[in-house]
Design a protein around this motif. Structure first.
Motif, mmCIF file in Angstrom:
data_model
loop_
_atom_site.group_PDB
_atom_site.id
_atom_site.type_symbol
_atom_site.label_atom_id
_atom_site.label_comp_id
_atom_site.label_asym_id
_atom_site.label_seq_id
_atom_site.Cartn_x
_atom_site.Cartn_y
_atom_site.Cartn_z
ATOM 1 N N PRO A 112 -44.679 -9.238 -24.405
ATOM 2 C CA PRO A 112 -44.017 -9.253 -25.719
ATOM 3 C C PRO A 112 -43.287 -7.948 -25.979
ATOM 4 N N VAL A 113 -42.108 -7.815 -25.384
ATOM 5 C CA VAL A 113 -41.377 -6.544 -25.437
ATOM 6 C C VAL A 113 -40.017 -6.670 -26.107
ATOM 7 N N ASN A 114 -39.614 -7.869 -26.485
ATOM 8 C CA ASN A 114 -38.319 -8.052 -27.143
ATOM 9 C C ASN A 114 -38.467 -7.931 -28.655
ATOM 10 N N GLY A 115 -37.442 -7.382 -29.283
ATOM 11 C CA GLY A 115 -37.479 -7.240 -30.735
ATOM 12 C C GLY A 115 -37.383 -5.770 -31.121
ATOM 13 N N SER A 448 -51.746 -5.551 -32.413
ATOM 14 C CA SER A 448 -52.554 -6.704 -32.037
ATOM 15 C C SER A 448 -51.710 -7.706 -31.259
ATOM 16 N N TRP A 449 -52.246 -8.162 -30.128
ATOM 17 C CA TRP A 449 -51.601 -9.132 -29.237
ATOM 18 C C TRP A 449 -52.145 -10.507 -29.591
ATOM 19 N N LEU A 456 -46.788 -9.673 -29.936
ATOM 20 C CA LEU A 456 -47.575 -8.515 -30.323
ATOM 21 C C LEU A 456 -47.056 -8.019 -31.664
ATOM 22 N N VAL A 457 -47.955 -7.676 -32.566
ATOM 23 C CA VAL A 457 -47.565 -7.127 -33.866
ATOM 24 C C VAL A 457 -48.034 -5.682 -33.948
ATOM 25 N N SER A 458 -47.139 -4.813 -34.358
ATOM 26 C CA SER A 458 -47.478 -3.398 -34.539
ATOM 27 C C SER A 458 -47.276 -3.018 -35.999
ATOM 28 N N VAL A 466 -44.164 -5.267 -37.809
ATOM 29 C CA VAL A 466 -43.136 -5.970 -37.038
ATOM 30 C C VAL A 466 -43.772 -6.701 -35.859
ATOM 31 N N LYS A 467 -43.059 -7.719 -35.393
ATOM 32 C CA LYS A 467 -43.567 -8.483 -34.248
ATOM 33 C C LYS A 467 -42.620 -8.344 -33.059
ATOM 34 N N TRP A 468 -43.223 -8.341 -31.887
ATOM 35 C CA TRP A 468 -42.518 -8.277 -30.609
ATOM 36 C C TRP A 468 -42.837 -9.565 -29.855
ATOM 37 N N GLN A 469 -41.847 -10.109 -29.162
ATOM 38 C CA GLN A 469 -42.060 -11.343 -28.415
ATOM 39 C C GLN A 469 -41.445 -11.230 -27.029
#
Length: 495
Positions: A112-115, A448-449, A456-458, A466-469
């Motif tokens: 989950p690295v995009n965003g 949290s993944w 993944l939300v940071s 924010v969320k990463w996908q």
């Protein structure tokens, strides 16, 4: 130690300019996983990594042997998604579906690295952000008296907006009950409050719109000292809470009898983190500012509060512990700027002081000072850890680290927040830093993944959540599952 490529610069232009930094430009067919192959160090980092944990991790994400070999009989890893899907359709494994290892081999490559994409922004620091066990809810706690519970499957709609009671300094921790009916929250006070998450009220104003019952963790033998609670967790059966406190102690609270059932004077400094080792609840792990990790077996505790064992290796205080869930391995984040992987079978019964002569010739405080450069290459002379991961920074706050989800990745990664406003992802076996997520402008204390999705939300002290996908993923995957009780079965059937 793996250097981060590029400057530790957090872009000021917002979401659109946020990006992923990695140590190598190598990718495989557009998949989201990127590995550090730019230097030989990534492959040599853990030549002596405990063979058992390395083998267990590899087995959890190694596909069926008929998929691994190419036409000439040679092993070909990783197996391409096309070959994996073709093998499933032709039923080459004889199962008619992916095994859990097949699934992890495929999904663990989509990091989950995009965003990122925005979920919320608050005017105060975010201290806690965690998915529920089934991923249907997300809890975020802020310094400004707020806790928000978002319904992930309903477009991140706020299901519960909690305005807390009797908050001292900040919300230090929250925990959602296993049945997701209640939430407990802690601050720098011995009183923990519990909220009914399942009620129809969206706005939960303490003791105005809803009652936030207080659970008093103080006991007769603590001398009346008013302490704060740093760490709080539900047991798997939802009947108990375990807490780590500024009074150097661990407390276990029995929710059925509504009182403290156990107090352990566990350490010689603040107990920053505690958790149950596995589903049985017999073992408790603790980490403290005294730099020690300790293992407590509730079945054989005696009056002297003697632990089952002690694990040494950190040079400074411990900020967080995450259990692998097998009652054997766990990881810890430390103020010595490292994550360490532990095997409790290596623990000792005696404590060797960390204040080894000549080890430390400086004084520092992580709350307002940078870590001394001369300390970065120091190693504990009695280090019992299995592996050490470096690259992130642990300053100003109790930064948290976690194993990646078992269901989708086989726990092959470790990820952590960082003082430098990033999220770091490490390969557990090789030690390589495989991804760095950059967006925030202040320390990332928690992240949290999702237990099933490549998401993944940071959250950060800048107030952003924010969320990463992964590449190509969307919210459609989450909204397609209406009933959370069927979510796991959906993924198993689909994959």
């Amino acid at each position: 130690m793996y250097a981060i490529s590029g400057a530790l610069y957090v872009d000021q232009m917002g979401y659109a300019m946020s990006r992923l930094d990695v140590d190598s430009s190598d990718t495989e067919d557009g998949n989201a996983i990127l590995e550090d192959s730019s230097t030989g160090k990534a492959k040599k980092a853990f030549e002596n990594l405990d063979n058992e944990i390395a083998q267990i991790t590899k087995l959890k994400s190694t596909p069926h042997q008929l998929l691994v070999h190419d036409g000439s009989g040679r092993k070909e890893l990783p197996v391409s998604p096309v070959k994996m899907l073709a093998g499933r359709e032709s039923n080459c494994s004889g199962r008619g579906r992916f095994s859990s290892a097949d699934r992890c081999h495929l999904l663990s490559r989509y990091l989950p690295v995009n965003g990122p994409w925005p979920i919320d922004q608050m005017p105060s620091r975010a201290y806690v952000s965690q998915f529920s066990a089934d991923g249907s809810l997300f809890v975020a706690g802020f310094q400004g008296n707020h806790i928000k519970i978002y319904n992930v499957e309903k477009g991140w709609k706020v299901q519960k907006n909690i305005l807390t009671k009797s908050l001292r300094w900040t919300i230090t921790d929250t925990s959602l009950s296993p049945d997701q009916s209640h939430l407990v929250y802690a601050s720098m006070s011995p009183i923990v409050h519990i909220v009914n998450v399942g009620s129809s009220e969206t706005e939960s104003l303490a003791n105005v719109t809803e009652i936030h019952d207080g659970l008093d963790f103080s006991s007769n033998d603590d001398g009346g000292y008013s302490f704060g609670i740093f760490s709080l967790k539900f047991s798997t059966d939802g009947k108990e809470l375990v807490a780590g406190t500024s009074g150097d102690s661990i407390y276990v609270y029995d929710l059925e009898t509504n009182k403290v059932s156990l107090r352990i004077l566990a350490h010689t400094a603040d107990v920053n983190t505690v958790c149950f080792a596995d589903e049985t609840g017999h073992l408790i792990y603790s980490g403290s500012d005294d730099s020690f990790c300790k293992v407590w077996d509730r079945r054989c505790l005696n009056a002297k509060d003697k632990p089952a064992g002690v694990l040494m290796g950190h040079l400074e205080g411990i900020t967080f512990i995450d259990s692998r869930g097998d009652g054997r391995y766990f990881i810890s984040n430390g103020k010595d700027q490292t994550i360490k992987l532990w095997d409790i079978r290596k623990m000792s019964s005696n404590v060797t002081s960390n204040r080894v002569r000549g080890y430390r010739s400086f004084e520092w405080d992580y709350r307002w000072m940078d870590y001394p450069p001369q300390a970065k290459d120091l190693n504990h002379p009695c280090d019992q850890s299995v592996a050490t991961y470096r690259g992130h920074s642990v300053l100003r706050t109790l930064v948290r680290c976690f194993f990646s989800p078992a269901f989708s990745t086989g726990q092959k990664y470790i990820y952590t927040g960082s003082h430098n406003a990033c999220v770091y992802v490490y390969d557990l076996v090789s030690g390589a830093q495989v991804a760095t997520l950059k967006h925030h402008k202040s320390p990332v204390r928690d992240c949290s993944w999702h237990p099933f999705h490549p998401m993944l939300v940071s959250s950060s002290w800048d107030g952003d959540v924010v969320k990463w996908q992964s590449a190509g993923s969307s919210d459609m995957a989450a909204s397609s599952v209406k009933k959370r009780v069927n979510k796991r079965h959906f993924y198993e059937d689909y994959l």
